[in-house]
Scaffold this motif. Structure first.
Motif, PDB file in Angstrom:
ATOM      1  N   ALA A  66       0.829  -1.210   0.000  1.00  8.55           N
ATOM      2  CA  ALA A  66       0.000   0.000   0.000  1.00  8.55           C
ATOM      3  C   ALA A  66       0.860   1.255   0.000  1.00  8.55           C
ATOM      4  O   ALA A  66       0.516   2.260  -0.638  1.00  8.55           O
ATOM      5  CB  ALA A  66      -0.930  -0.012   1.211  1.00  8.55           C
ATOM      6  N   GLU A  83       2.125   1.963  -3.437  1.00  5.87           N
ATOM      7  CA  GLU A  83       1.077   2.516  -4.286  1.00  5.87           C
ATOM      8  C   GLU A  83       0.713   3.934  -3.860  1.00  5.87           C
ATOM      9  O   GLU A  83       0.454   4.804  -4.696  1.00  5.87           O
ATOM     10  CB  GLU A  83      -0.155   1.606  -4.244  1.00  5.87           C
ATOM     11  N   GLU A  84       0.704   4.178  -2.560  1.00  2.00           N
ATOM     12  CA  GLU A  84       0.365   5.502  -2.040  1.00  2.00           C
ATOM     13  C   GLU A  84       1.343   6.559  -2.540  1.00  2.00           C
ATOM     14  O   GLU A  84       0.946   7.648  -2.974  1.00  2.00           O
ATOM     15  CB  GLU A  84       0.392   5.453  -0.506  1.00  2.00           C
ATOM     16  N   LYS A 139       2.406  -0.884  -8.423  1.00  2.00           N
ATOM     17  CA  LYS A 139       1.508  -1.974  -8.054  1.00  2.00           C
ATOM     18  C   LYS A 139       2.271  -3.269  -7.761  1.00  2.00           C
ATOM     19  O   LYS A 139       3.240  -3.606  -8.445  1.00  2.00           O
ATOM     20  CB  LYS A 139       0.482  -2.221  -9.167  1.00  2.00           C
ATOM     21  N   ARG A 155      -7.116  -2.134  -3.643  1.00  3.14           N
ATOM     22  CA  ARG A 155      -5.760  -1.959  -4.179  1.00  3.14           C
ATOM     23  C   ARG A 155      -5.512  -2.877  -5.373  1.00  3.14           C
ATOM     24  O   ARG A 155      -4.720  -2.563  -6.250  1.00  3.14           O
ATOM     25  CB  ARG A 155      -4.746  -2.233  -3.056  1.00  3.14           C
ATOM     26  N   LYS A 156      -6.173  -4.023  -5.404  1.00  2.13           N
ATOM     27  CA  LYS A 156      -5.998  -4.938  -6.539  1.00  2.13           C
ATOM     28  C   LYS A 156      -7.310  -5.671  -6.792  1.00  2.13           C
ATOM     29  O   LYS A 156      -8.190  -5.736  -5.922  1.00  2.13           O
ATOM     30  CB  LYS A 156      -4.870  -5.943  -6.268  1.00  2.13           C
ATOM     31  N   ASP A 196      -5.556   1.337   3.307  1.00  5.41           N
ATOM     32  CA  ASP A 196      -5.520   0.163   2.427  1.00  5.41           C
ATOM     33  C   ASP A 196      -6.796  -0.657   2.547  1.00  5.41           C
ATOM     34  O   ASP A 196      -7.242  -0.973   3.662  1.00  5.41           O
ATOM     35  CB  ASP A 196      -4.313  -0.712   2.762  1.00  5.41           C
ATOM     36  N   ASN A 256      -8.067  -4.299   0.870  1.00  2.13           N
ATOM     37  CA  ASN A 256      -7.497  -5.372   0.069  1.00  2.13           C
ATOM     38  C   ASN A 256      -8.255  -6.667   0.316  1.00  2.13           C
ATOM     39  O   ASN A 256      -8.500  -7.045   1.463  1.00  2.13           O
ATOM     40  CB  ASN A 256      -6.021  -5.554   0.437  1.00  2.13           C
TER      41      ASN A 256
END
Length: 395
Positions: free
Chosen positions: A106, A109-110, A115, A173-174, A191, A193
């Motif tokens: 996370a 990505e943040e 990714k 996130r994914k 996050d 997830n």
């Protein structure tokens, strides 16, 4: 889901259940199925739990066709009730590592929109693969700093079951790998997830996170890291090594890099000096072999000489005596190696001669009519090979 006690309480260390069945899988491994279990089966990048069932060691746990199989070191006695005991140290380590991975991914990505495309939880370290081709030290440091900030803030880690409609409220996130029994692991304002693993109730229990390094893997970057207790284990391991090096180098820790650099430079100088000495010795050896020898053929058998030394010696010999032929053979344990060479004014084909020698020792080699080398099994003594090649030349 009611039988999966690890989803109801990740901190559950022991439980009781009914023995549903025992059996052997296709490979003959013995397993048991229970009415309920706190043993987490391998899945989602997280390894299985270990422990005992009625004192019998649990070696592996897998979910197969909807049933959770506990693979055992021995059979359970047929009884109504089974007592399960989780190896808590292993379970909590996996909880720390898995949550640390969520936080690190996370954070990447943040800060940089990098990714995570895969995750592996190993016995000593973890890795994530990022969908990028390069990662800078500055980026890694910033991500590590943010991850530890989130850990120290002791944010709650919430698990929640949602349906497809409820899922729309969350920015994940994914992408999810399932469409039913959707379980989210949420760190509020950081996050969301989808995950089926076990996690502590707060980020503070992850304790700390340390990136150990990274390398490029095709078009991805693989980041290696540790969390929680593993950080202390890595620190202890590295501290022990540093103490040993401090003693060996007779230098304090802060001066160790300079000491190693000087040692490497000295080593290069010593290697150069040794190589120069070897060259001089080979020159003397070549002069001694030729000496006042009036024969056109000079041959020698050496012990424990590599083919590179034989080649250098052969080149020196033909440079000093261009009217002679030289057969140099070395016995190296269960191997024979040789170099055949002749000067420009000498006669014979060294490549053909080498071919005959290789046939005697089941060997491989090559060369040309002036210089050839090869090696093979010590099927005959080196002295016998020398005599037989001499006979071929003199025939």
């Amino acid at each position: 889901m009611e039988q999966k006690l690890y989803y109801q309480d990740a901190y559950l260390k022991n439980f009781t259940a009914e023995l549903i069945k025992q059996g052997n899988d296709e490979s003959g491994r013995l397993y048991a199925v229970l009415s309920q279990t706190a043993f987490y089966p391998t899945g989602g990048g997280q390894p299985f739990d270990t422990g005992t069932l009625n004192g019998v060691e649990v070696l592996d746990v897998e979910e197969v066709e909807g049933e959770i199989r506990h693979y055992l070191a021995g059979p359970l006695s047929e009884c109504a009730e089974v007592e399960g005991l989780i190896d808590w140290e292993r379970r909590f380590d996996h909880m720390q590592q898995h949550s640390g991975q969520h936080i690190l991914s996370a954070a990447f990505e943040e800060l940089y929109q990098y990714k995570t495309v895969s995750f592996h939880l190993g016995k000593e370290t973890l890795t994530i693969d990022l969908a990028i081709e390069n990662l800078s030290s500055e980026e890694a440091f910033a991500v590590e700093k943010l991850a530890n900030k989130v850990i120290l803030e002791n944010r709650p880690i919430v698990t929640k079951w949602v349906n497809k409609e409820e899922l729309k409220q969350y920015q994940l996130r994914k992408e999810l790998s399932v469409s039913e029994n959707i379980r989210l692991v949420i760190i509020p304002d950081f996050d969301n997830n989808g995950c089926g693993g076990t996690h502590p109730s707060s980020t503070g229990q992850v304790a700390s996170l340390k990136i150990l390094g990274w390398e490029r893997q095709k078009k991805k970057v693989r980041v290696e890291f540790v969390c929680g207790t593993r950080v202390l284990q890595q620190l202890e391991k590295k501290h022990t090594i540093l103490q040993q090096l401090t003693s060996l180098l007779n230098a304090p820790e802060q001066e160790m890099a300079g000491s190693v650099q000087r040692m490497l430079e000295n080593r290069k100088e010593l290697e150069k000096a040794v190589e120069e000495s070897k060259e001089r010795l080979l020159t003397y050896e070549a002069s001694e072999l030729i000496g006042g020898n009036s024969q056109d053929l000079i041959s020698r058998v050496f012990q424990n000489r590599n083919v590179q030394e034989l080649q250098k010696l052969a080149r020196l010999l033909v440079s000093k005596a261009d009217n002679k032929t030289f057969l140099l053979i070395a016995e190296n344990q269960d191997k024979l190696q040789f170099v055949f060479a002749r000067g420009m004014l000498a006669e014979g084909n060294m490549k053909e001669l080498a071919g005959k020698a290789l046939a005697m020792i089941n060997g491989k080699g090559g060369g040309n009519d002036l210089f050839a080398q090869g090696g093979g099994d010590k099927l005959i003594p080196g002295e016998q090979l020398r005599k037989q090649i001499e006979e071929i030349i003199l025939a």
